[in-house]
Each structure stands twice: as structure tokens, then as C-alpha cells.
Design an enzyme around this catalytic site. Structure first.
Site, short mmCIF file in Angstrom:
data_model
loop_
_atom_site.label_atom_id
_atom_site.label_comp_id
_atom_site.label_asym_id
_atom_site.label_seq_id
_atom_site.Cartn_x
_atom_site.Cartn_y
_atom_site.Cartn_z
N THR A 47 0.86 -1.19 0.00
CA THR A 47 0.00 0.00 0.00
C THR A 47 0.89 1.24 0.00
O THR A 47 1.64 1.47 0.95
CB THR A 47 -0.92 0.00 1.23
OG1 THR A 47 -1.82 -1.10 1.12
CG2 THR A 47 -1.72 1.29 1.31
N LYS B 279 -7.17 1.98 -3.71
CA LYS B 279 -6.94 1.60 -2.31
C LYS B 279 -7.09 2.83 -1.40
O LYS B 279 -7.66 2.76 -0.31
CB LYS B 279 -5.54 0.98 -2.17
CG LYS B 279 -5.18 0.51 -0.76
CD LYS B 279 -5.83 -0.81 -0.40
CE LYS B 279 -5.76 -1.10 1.09
NZ LYS B 279 -4.50 -1.68 1.54
N LYS C 262 -2.43 7.45 9.71
CA LYS C 262 -1.58 7.28 8.53
C LYS C 262 -2.42 7.23 7.24
O LYS C 262 -2.14 7.96 6.28
CB LYS C 262 -0.76 5.99 8.66
CG LYS C 262 0.04 5.62 7.43
CD LYS C 262 0.87 4.36 7.63
CE LYS C 262 0.07 3.08 7.64
NZ LYS C 262 -0.54 2.73 6.33
#
Lengths: 292, 292
Positions: A95, A171, A239
Site C-alpha cells: 500500500t 486503495k 496514517k
């Protein structure tokens, strides 16, 4: 038969590599954790002493490392990329922020190799069961070439666009929705608690109405506990919503809901709750609104 | 046998009253629309020439009017409340702001009658099929007394608290979640479209992931159409998120996500899209971020 190098044999990478072996691929793996290499060998794979050794003469290099910085270190330090067969494909499954993927792809292309962007969702359970969702972006022919590998690791394999970085954006958007959905449940519960509504009944009603979401049903029950089991920490969304907002900055898109939700996770972390279950973002609403 | 007065025989009220008749209750109805009264008579009910005539000697007065202002007009103008049997129960099923319900309940109590707050969700389909969700608040004994009536109209009947206004708050919180869920899908799609991701594939992926919500699956497909069928208008959420924010002001609760979402619906209405399907709140994001 395709020769696969696999770097990053963590909680997800190891079962993903094992699923490739199960489908008959030759997999040479590398990870700093020696016991992961032992497990890979036990499953029929080969161990390498470094990422560059793993990549040597491979057709495909799969990266399932923690973030973009690790992906860059693996590719561009120690000559790993150059060891990959000329014209070989880097499959970036970690990711990463969309902008970082675009930058990495450019460097890979300049070195005469190709990159396909293919982040996953589905967690450790999906990695083990080969039921991951894989969101791949890159030229259609490259996608078709690599697709048999994806099919060995996931059962929801999508070609989301022709340009690397688009997979990372899907994503990213996924995390935008997840993060806002958690925060808005907390906002709703905080408002209802102001007038003494029974939150367990509220949760039951909302779970069966048009107000429902996957996150409401999953995080809602833990939001009503003071110290629930940690399934994913507040700091993960500090995050991930940070990556969302970075993507907004990079593409110059205003994201008012994501920005507001990020503030609530950030404040929770700032008050010392960063390691708590992300459902505890509700404490930010309680603190803000003087509840309890 | 309980004598029921029913005021407000609209698209939902009429089938709700019919379901009471079907269970054997004596129902006297009033509505300004004469054809609704014809239908009620055809179903075995009695017609009244006014709300106060309908309420005369009734045990229970059900209000399924459009808003709090209409509920106040029915109860406090023309002597309707006083005609209700001493100690009789007003069942307020219209969607009203929590603060308005509290104020109405106080006036009803001072007149020697009682009020239970019982907003519904499930729409016309739920009203017809007697499958409404009913969110009732009031003292437990009053709830138990009225519950057989609720069971005749809905199949998800909840006692959400002891104080009138708490039912309205549950409905308000429901709309908070619904409104924010629609807006955040628009925000997510707008970001993804910035980098050319195929939104149909994105919708398919998000529908099967932890990012899913009831609204994503319902409004998402219409968000990808330029002029979809109107199932619920932008202006409904201008109003409903307005009620949410009023409830926040009244209870002194900061609601950053609801406030941000409201701005996007408001701007859509301001640009002339108030009568469009509420999925078209995405046009606010497109306008804001210069997309298309």
C-alpha cells in the site's frame, strides 16, 4: 514457467507466496526475517540472501513490503532492479501513496523494466485463503500477463486502469470511505448519547436501516466498549487518512469529509490513544463535546 | 377495544391506518384530502370532518402529518387535544426535530394528556407491508400500552428511551448517517475521477469491501448517471441534515462531518439542483474540484 521473486514475507506476504507455490510457480523469496524464509523453503520455495539475489533472472518481482520507502529501497539500492530480467515486471502490491507509485514507475521504466501497481485488501485472512481483492493498474497486456499470478493469490481481481498509481488511488479511496464511515458512527453515537438514547438499541436499529455500513456493524459494537480488543489501531487511520489527504493535495482535490475525519483520529492519537482500537476515535467526540 | 383517531392520511398514513383496521381497531380518520377519507371508509374506517371531530372520545390520537408545525396546528388549534379522552395518548409518528417533540410533549402533559414519540422509517413500501421500523420513546408502561398498535404497523418496534424526543433523536441520527454516507461516496468518486479511475469498477470493488455502505450500493450507481431517476431529492437532505445540525445546536454537540456534508447538499440546491436525485450531490464535488 514464470520465475517469481517475492520480497516482503510478512503476515500477508508469506501466505501469498505460499499460494503461488501451491499453483506451481517457482518462487525465490527474501525477507529480513529468517524464520519466514524457513517457512517458505518448507512450502517448496527457494531462499535468497538478499533482494537482489532473489530478483536475479526472475521474470516477475513481487513487492509486498510495508510502504513506498521500503519499495524504493528494495528496487533502487543494492542493484535489485537491474538483476531482474530485461523487460521483467515489478508487481508493487504494498500500500503506497498514488504519487509515490507514479514516481517509482517512472524510475523502473527508465531502467528498462516495467511496473504494475496492484495493492490488495482482505487482510491476513484473505491472504491465507487466496481470497484477496487485487486492484491492478497498468497497460492491459501487462495486466493479462500477470493475471494468473493474481488469480493464485486472490479471487476478486480487477483491472482498474491503464496507469500505475490508479490502483493505489483505488486503495486510497477505499481507506477514505472506511475512515469516514468509522468517524461518522462515532459522531452519531455521541449526538445520541447527549440525550440519553440507549446506544445498544440505536446500533441495532441503524444496523438494519439505510444508515448501515460495513464499518457500523464491525466497529459499532466495539465503540460501545471502553477498552475493546484492538483489531486495527487509531494510528493506522492517522496514517491512511493522511495518505488520502496527500493524494488530494497531489491531485488538487478538496476532501472536506476526509479532512474532518482525519482531525478526529489525529486528536485521538494526540491524547495518547494511538494504539487503541480505531473504534475509540469516539473518545475524540466525547472529549470535544464534554460527554462522560 | 381501543378507539383510534388518525390524522394525516398521506402516502404513508393511509396504509398505516388501513393496517390498524385490518387488525380490528376502530379508526376514525381526518385529512384535508377527501379522497384519502373515501379510501379509509372503503377499508372499514370512519371519516371525520375535522381533526377535533376525529379525536373526540378517542383513547389514542396518531399523528402522521408532514412536520412539527402541522403536529402543533392539529393539537393546539381547534381544540383537538381537549377532545381526546382525559389521560389519552398522543402518538407522534411524524418526523420532527427532537427539541420540537420535547416542547409539544410539555404542552400535551400540561393539558392532562400524554405523548409518546414514535417516528418511523421504511417508507411507503414499509407502511403498506406493515414492516416499518418504529423508534418509540416514552415511559415504558405507556410504550407497552401502545405497542399492539405499533405491531400492527411495523415489524421492527423499538423502545429507545423513556423521554419523548429520544425517538426523534434516533431518527435524526439515522439521517446524519445516511446524509454523510451519500456525501462521502461522492467525495470518494470525485477523488478517484481526478486520476481517471473507472468509477464503475471502483463502485463494484467498494461494494464488496469494508468500504461498503447501504447508501454506497443504493446511491452509488445513480451517482454515475448524469440525470438519474429521482428517488429522494437533494432538498430532502438539505432539510434533514438541517434538523441534524439544529439538534446539535440544541444539545450543544459539535458535528463536524454532518456540518461539512450539509454544506455540499446546500450548495447543490443553491446551484439549482435541489429537485435532482440526492445522488447528484456529487455535482457539488465536481463543481468544487473543477471536474468535467
Amino acid at each position: 514457467m514464470t520465475r517469481v521473486a517475492f520480497v516482503g514475507l510478512g503476515a500477508m506476504g508469506l501466505p501469498m507466496a505460499s499460494n503461488l507455490l501451491r499453483k506451481g510457480y517457482m518462487v525465490t523469496g527474501f525477507d529480513l526475517n529468517a524464520s519466514a524464509l524457513d517457512t517458505l523453503e518448507g512450502a517448496g520455495g527457494k531462499r535468497a540472501a538478499s533482494a537482489s539475489e532473489a530478483a536475479t533472472e526472475a521474470d516477475t518481482l513481487i513487492l509486498m513490503v510495508v510502504n513506498a520507502a521500503q519499495a524504493e529501497a528494495v528496487l533502487f539500492e543494492g542493484g535489485t532492479l537491474e538483476r531482474l530480467r530485461e523487460g521483467g515486471v515489478v508487481v508493487l502490491m504494498a500500500t503506497c501513496p498514488p504519487a509515490a507509485v507514479e514516481a517509482i514507475e517512472e524510475r523502473v521504466r527508465q531502467a528498462g523494466r516495467r511496473l504494475i501497481d496492484a495493492p490488495v485488501s482482505g487482510g491476513v485472512a484473505g491472504a491465507k485463503a487466496a481470497t484477496l481483492t487485487i486492484m491492478a493498474a497498468g497497460p492491459r497486456d501487462m495486466f493479462e500477463t500477470v493475471k494468473p499470478l493474481f488469480d493464485a493469490m486472490g479471487d476478486k481481481v480487477f483491472h482498474v486502469g491503464d496507469r500505475p498509481g490508479q490502483g493505489a488511488m483505488v486503495k486510497t479511496v477505499n481507506q477514505l470511505l472506511c475512515g469516514v464511515h468509522i468517524a461518522v458512527v462515532a459522531e452519531a453515537f455521541a449526538l445520541a448519547s447527549k440525550v440519553g438514547v440507549d446506544l445498544n438499541i440505536l446500533l441495532q436499529i441503524m444496523s438494519g436501516s439505510a444508515a448501515s455500513s460495513w464499518m457500523l456493524k464491525d466497529r459499532g459494537p466495539r465503540m460501545l466498549q471502553s477498552h475493546p480488543e484492538v483489531t486495527s489501531a487509531v494510528d493506522i487511520f492517522v496514517k491512511d487518512l493522511g495518505i488520502v489527504l496527500d493524494a488530494g493535495r497531489h491531485t488538487k482535490a478538496a476532501l472536506p469529509l476526509a479532512a474532518a475525519a482525519h482531525q478526529m483520529f489525529l486528536a485521538a492519537s494526540g491524547r495518547g490513544d494511538g494504539k487503541e482500537d480505531d473504534s475509540q476515535v469516539i473518545r475524540s467526540y466525547y472529549a470535544l463535546n464534554g460527554i462522560r
